[in-house]
Design an enzyme around this catalytic site. Sequence first.
Site, PDB file in Angstrom:
ATOM      1  CG  HIS A  20       1.327   7.842   3.778  1.00 33.78           C
ATOM      2  ND1 HIS A  20       1.422   9.096   4.311  1.00 33.78           N
ATOM      3  CD2 HIS A  20       2.159   7.054   4.509  1.00 33.78           C
ATOM      4  CE1 HIS A  20       2.271   9.080   5.320  1.00 33.78           C
ATOM      5  NE2 HIS A  20       2.728   7.849   5.464  1.00 33.78           N
ATOM      6  CG  ASP A  28      -6.695 -15.607  15.348  1.00 32.92           C
ATOM      7  OD1 ASP A  28      -7.891 -15.401  15.059  1.00 32.92           O
ATOM      8  OD2 ASP A  28      -6.198 -15.255  16.434  1.00 32.92           O
TER       9      ASP A  28
END
Length: 131
Positions: A20, A28
Amino acid sequence: MRKTQLLNSDLGTVISKMGHTDMLAIGDCGLPIPNETERIDLALIKGIPTFMETLKATLLELQVEEVLIAHETKQVSLELYNEIEEAVGNVKVTFISHEELKENLKDCKAVVRTGEQTPYANIILKSGVVF
């Protein structure tokens, strides 16, 4: 063999180990990845795989409660931002500067490098829980 759709073993392993609020970035091909952060390099040639293909595949496996996106993504690459918004659905979106996003990469479990060449095609996914 995995029954789920995600076949990349490096990405699957990182997702399997996430807890969690752990973070995973997708970027990119130009995103600078800190030396101390695991790099999962999927980039093959220009545009392959795309940022969105990678994000959608990752979302099949990872429960996400929040995403961090640079303000610049929405300002410079609005079409991509709209695709991201559709893909993540009702997940909380937090906007930060591109510089802050790059700083946060140090705290990510891994950064997935794609072949994407759209400006600011970067996101940090914050893991949620399935219960």
